[in-house]
Design an enzyme around this catalytic site. Structure first.
Site, short mmCIF file in Angstrom:
data_model
loop_
_atom_site.label_atom_id
_atom_site.label_comp_id
_atom_site.label_asym_id
_atom_site.label_seq_id
_atom_site.Cartn_x
_atom_site.Cartn_y
_atom_site.Cartn_z
N ASP A 7 40.24 35.33 35.01
CA ASP A 7 39.92 34.90 36.36
C ASP A 7 41.22 35.02 37.15
O ASP A 7 42.31 35.09 36.56
CB ASP A 7 39.45 33.43 36.28
N ASP A 9 42.21 33.40 40.80
CA ASP A 9 42.76 32.22 41.48
C ASP A 9 42.77 31.01 40.55
O ASP A 9 41.73 30.65 40.00
CB ASP A 9 41.95 31.92 42.75
N ASP A 15 45.78 28.49 43.39
CA ASP A 15 44.55 28.49 44.16
C ASP A 15 44.69 27.46 45.28
O ASP A 15 45.66 26.70 45.34
CB ASP A 15 43.36 28.14 43.24
N THR A 50 37.09 38.32 39.53
CA THR A 50 37.35 37.26 40.51
C THR A 50 36.29 37.17 41.57
O THR A 50 35.85 38.17 42.14
CB THR A 50 38.74 37.49 41.18
N ASN A 51 35.82 35.94 41.83
CA ASN A 51 34.96 35.70 42.99
C ASN A 51 35.83 35.70 44.23
O ASN A 51 36.89 35.05 44.22
CB ASN A 51 34.26 34.33 42.89
N LYS A 101 30.26 35.02 39.87
CA LYS A 101 30.27 34.05 38.75
C LYS A 101 29.60 32.77 39.22
O LYS A 101 29.76 32.37 40.39
CB LYS A 101 31.72 33.77 38.33
#
Ligand SMILES: O=P(O)(O)OC[C@@H](O)[C@H]1O[C@@H](OP(=O)(O)O)[C@@H](O)[C@@H](O)[C@@H]1O
Ligand SMILES: [Mg+2]
Ligand SMILES: [Zn+2]
Length: 176
Positions: A7, A9, A15, A50-51, A101
């Site tokens: 992932d 962030d 993040d 990554t979203n 995700k």
């Protein structure tokens, strides 16, 4: 092949609940760049899933997202390593895509790109959604305490989840 999926962030970079909206806000977590380089130099393929709903929300353009990933690649290359495939979901929660995700579409895309099965592949994240994504395709869920990891730890974790302080600790485990 040795593949690990990260992932972004909260795992690679810090993040923010206000999203990471500019290159200046994209700040690597201490040890993460070196960890990726170490893994890469040891023969691991390091991919990223990554979203990035900030795109759909209009918080930042695709060009800024791509600049962040160029910076990531540059920093890892400076340490002698390389970053593999980076897959992103630019959609919003209501877009009904297959890649956001906890849907596993991005993990499947990475596996298909490299022609390997996903079963047992470590997916390293900081949120419960990341852990659910891993479980959806029989990956090994791995939680780091950086980013939203401490919040995630406060809730029940899926059985079998591996927990590490940070990405550097994940790399140290895999490289011992
Ligand atoms: O951790 P990865 O997947 O690399 O990226 C997460 C980001 O896209 C953002 O995802 C958002 O979730 P929503 O997309 O608004 O549900 C929030 O959690 C933000 O704090 C976070 O920066
Ligand atoms: Mg995250
Ligand atoms: Zn998507």
């Amino acid at each position: 092949m040795k593949l690990i999926i990260l992932d972004r962030d909260g795992v690679i970079n810090h993040d923010s609940d206000a999203y990471i909206k500019s290159l200046d806000e994209w700040i690597p977590i201490a040890g993460s760049i070196e960890a990726i380089a170490r893994l890469s130099k040891a023969g691991w393929t390091v991919a990223v899933a990554t979203n990035q709903s900030g795109i759909a929300r209009g918080y930042y353009p695709l060009a800024v997202l791509e600049a962040m990933h160029t910076r990531l690649r540059e920093l890892v290359a400076e340490q002698g390593g390389e970053v593999g495939l980076i897959v992103q979901c630019p959609h919003g929660p209501d877009d009904g895509c297959d890649c956001r995700k906890p849907k596993p579409g991005m993990l499947r895309q990475i596996a298909e790109h490299y022609g390997v099965p996903l079963s047992g592949i470590w997916f390293v994240g900081d949120s419960g959604s990341d852990l659910q994504t891993a479980l959806a395709v029989d990956c090994q869920p791995v939680l780091v305490k950086t980013g939203k990891g401490q919040r995630t730890l406060a809730k029940a974790l899926p059985a079998g989840t591996l927990v590490f302080d940070d990405l550097a600790a994940v790399a140290a485990q895999l490289l011992t």
